[in-house]
Enzyme design. Structure first.
Site, PDB file in Angstrom:
ATOM      1  CD  GLU A   1      -1.223  -2.226   2.326  1.00  0.00           C
ATOM      2  OE1 GLU A   1      -0.015  -2.520   2.210  1.00  0.00           O
ATOM      3  OE2 GLU A   1      -1.977  -2.735   3.177  1.00  0.00           O
TER       4      GLU A   1
ATOM      5  CB  CYS B   1       0.239   1.218   4.523  1.00  0.00           C
ATOM      6  SG  CYS B   1       1.621   0.128   4.099  1.00  0.00           S
TER       7      CYS B   1
HETATM    8 ZN   LIG Z   1       1.829  -1.491   5.727  1.00  0.00          ZN
END
Ligand SMILES: [Zn+2]
Length: 160
Positions: free
Chosen positions: A54, A85
């Site tokens: 991500e 993320c």
């Molecule tokens: Zn992550």
């Protein structure tokens, strides 16, 4: 995104996760979906312990697309994004996150595995500290088992 679009995008992210696993990486995958809810602009599998799918995808997207466009896009990922993320999604100005299975399901799979000592902090808590709203959709119960199935046996096979 409507339910059918969410299911389609999550299954595509899971294919990306399986491809990452076939390359010897951790089985995580993410896709960036355009404002139409259908078009996949980019996909990214896990690279390593630091370069998660991500965050890597969000960084690449921020170089490729203007922030006001990304605000209308969705990052779709097999598992709830970790704090790193979620933070990168925030700074990249991506407007929505969809995830299949929640972080606690991942923690149950990985525990304190040295390659993935899961950081159990829900992404909604990270976003709640920000100064703008990021919509979060997940977990998606009808697909969570599929996302978990991709991980079954993987972490045990990595040794400790
Ligand atoms: Zn992550």
């Amino acid at each position: 995104m409507n339910d059918a679009q969410i299911v389609r995008a999550l299954r595509r992210a899971d294919q990306v996760a399986r491809r990452a696993m076939a390359m010897g990486r951790h089985p995580f995958g993410a896709v960036l979906v355009a404002p139409d809810g259908d078009t996949v602009l980019a996909e990214q599998g896990n690279i390593d312990t630091v370069q998660h799918a991500e965050a890597t995808l969000a960084r690449a997207a921020s170089l490729e697309y203007p922030a006001d466009y990304l605000a209308q896009c969705t990052l779709v990922t097999t598992f709830e994004p970790c704090a790193m993320c979620a933070g990168t999604v925030y700074w990249a100005n991506i407007g929505r996150v969809v995830y299949g299975a929640e972080e606690s399901a991942l923690l149950a799979l990985t525990g304190n595995h040295p390659e993935n000592p899961t950081l159990a902090l829900p992404c909604r808590e990270v976003f709640a500290r920000g100064q703008k709203t990021i919509e979060v959709i997940g977990p998606v119960p009808e697909l969570a088992d599929e996302m978990v199935a991709t991980h079954r046996g993987f972490w045990e096979s990595r040794g400790r």
